[in-house]
Design an enzyme around this catalytic site. Structure first.
Site, PDB file in Angstrom:
ATOM      1  N   HIS A   1     -61.025  24.119  26.563  1.00  0.00           N
ATOM      2  CA  HIS A   1     -60.591  23.449  27.785  1.00  0.00           C
ATOM      3  C   HIS A   1     -59.619  22.322  27.487  1.00  0.00           C
ATOM      4  CE1 HIS A   1     -60.554  21.316  31.590  1.00  0.00           C
ATOM      5  NE2 HIS A   1     -60.950  22.452  32.123  1.00  0.00           N
TER       6      HIS A   1
ATOM      7  N   GLU B   1     -55.863  21.868  28.657  1.00  0.00           N
ATOM      8  CA  GLU B   1     -55.517  20.525  29.144  1.00  0.00           C
ATOM      9  C   GLU B   1     -55.434  19.447  28.072  1.00  0.00           C
ATOM     10  OE1 GLU B   1     -58.092  19.559  32.458  1.00  0.00           O
ATOM     11  OE2 GLU B   1     -57.672  21.494  33.402  1.00  0.00           O
TER      12      GLU B   1
ATOM     13  N   HIS C   1     -60.468  29.639  34.094  1.00  0.00           N
ATOM     14  CA  HIS C   1     -59.473  29.420  33.033  1.00  0.00           C
ATOM     15  C   HIS C   1     -59.274  30.679  32.184  1.00  0.00           C
ATOM     16  CE1 HIS C   1     -58.689  25.257  33.781  1.00  0.00           C
ATOM     17  NE2 HIS C   1     -59.960  24.901  33.627  1.00  0.00           N
TER      18      HIS C   1
HETATM   19 CO    CO Z   1     -60.660  23.019  34.080  1.00  0.00          CO
END
Ligand code: CO
Length: 293
Positions: free
Chosen positions: A178, A208, A240
């Site tokens: 993530h 991210e 995702h």
């Molecule tokens: Co997210």
């Protein structure tokens, strides 16, 4: 003279301890009631729930007779589920409910991957419930998948054993984590380091944080990779994994790598769907349970 003062002090301390324990005994005569609260970021994708069902079954098998509750830390996901009639508690709602049901000892297990924002917020919430009037006597928070340096090394070995068996040595494994602006993002470069030591064709990227997909792509090109397996490094194969990793949009990892001449094979399986990886979270829960007293 000195001895007498010391003796008086000791006696005073002893009396204070004795009084405190009496007060505690008088204030709370409830029998010990243990419970487990499993806390994930959450998912609104029904197929992704397989991950949580797997963990739920393992926890119930390891601790028969102990009630197991669930909470999601993501407000967006909880609100979406509520609109769909599948409401799930936040950590504070779940703990308040358990408090009302006279649970005295609760192990809260984080099902996050790294100790980032979600985990740290959960830590604050759990701490706030300990010692509340008529509340829990003891709450212990189990650490996420990756916490100690030992966790990282262990997870790398366990994860590597789950990679697709059909993969050939000159084909890459690309893991999508993530990522976060939180300091705990450092676990991803750490994973890349350990995986790189093991096999130079294993790459770790994040949605991210860093490393980015551009970093991964540069690595793939440098190694002359023509085929890559794409795997989520998240407990669930949720939004995702399905869109940012394996989706057909121009900016998905699959599209970006395909344009670079790499054949992509996405594997839509969350880390908690693999028994060996789910067991690592279970090990952390066992430690939390052992601390409840
Ligand atoms: Co997210």
């Amino acid at each position: 003279m000195f001895h007498r003062t010391a003796r008086t002090t000791l006696l005073t301390i002893f009396c204070l301890i004795f009084q405190t324990s009496l007060l505690m005994a008088h204030g709370d005569t409830r029998p010990m009631k243990k419970g487990i609260l499993l806390v994930a970021f959450g998912t609104s994708i029904p197929e992704a729930e397989k991950s949580f069902k797997n963990i739920d079954a393992k926890v119930k098998a390891a601790f028969p007779g102990i009630p197991v509750r669930w909470a999601y830390t993501s407000k967006i996901i909880r609100h979406k589920l509520t609109r769909e009639g599948k409401a799930i508690a936040s950590p504070s709602e779940a703990l308040a409910q358990m408090m009302d049901e006279d649970f005295t000892h609760v192990a809260v297990q984080s099902l996050h991957t790294i100790p980032g924002k979600e985990y740290n917020a959960l830590k604050t919430t759990a701490k706030a419930f300990e010692g509340m009037p008529k509340g829990m006597r003891s709450i212990f928070l189990g650490t996420p998948l990756l916490y100690s340096p030992n966790d990282v090394e262990k997870a790398v070995n366990v994860m590597a054993a789950q990679f697709p068996k059909e993969r050939k040595a000159d084909e890459a494994i690309v893991l999508m984590g993530h990522g976060t602006p939180h300091a705990a993002n450092i676990y991803y470069p750490a994973l890349q380091y350990y995986f790189g030591q093991m096999d130079p064709n294993i790459f770790v990227g994040t949605v991210e944080g860093s490393p980015t997909v551009d970093d991964v792509l540069a690595g793939l090109k440098k190694r002359g990779i023509t085929k890559a397996y794409l795997l989520p490094l998240m407990s669930v194969a949720g939004d995702h994994a399905r869109n940012d990793m394996a989706g057909d949009e121009d900016d998905s990892w699959k599209s970006i790598m395909t344009r670079a001449g790499i054949t992509c094979v996405p594997v839509l399986k969350g880390t908690a769907e693999y028994d060996a990886i789910a067991n690592l979270w279970l090990d952390h829960l066992k430690i939390a349970m052992a601390h409840l007293q």
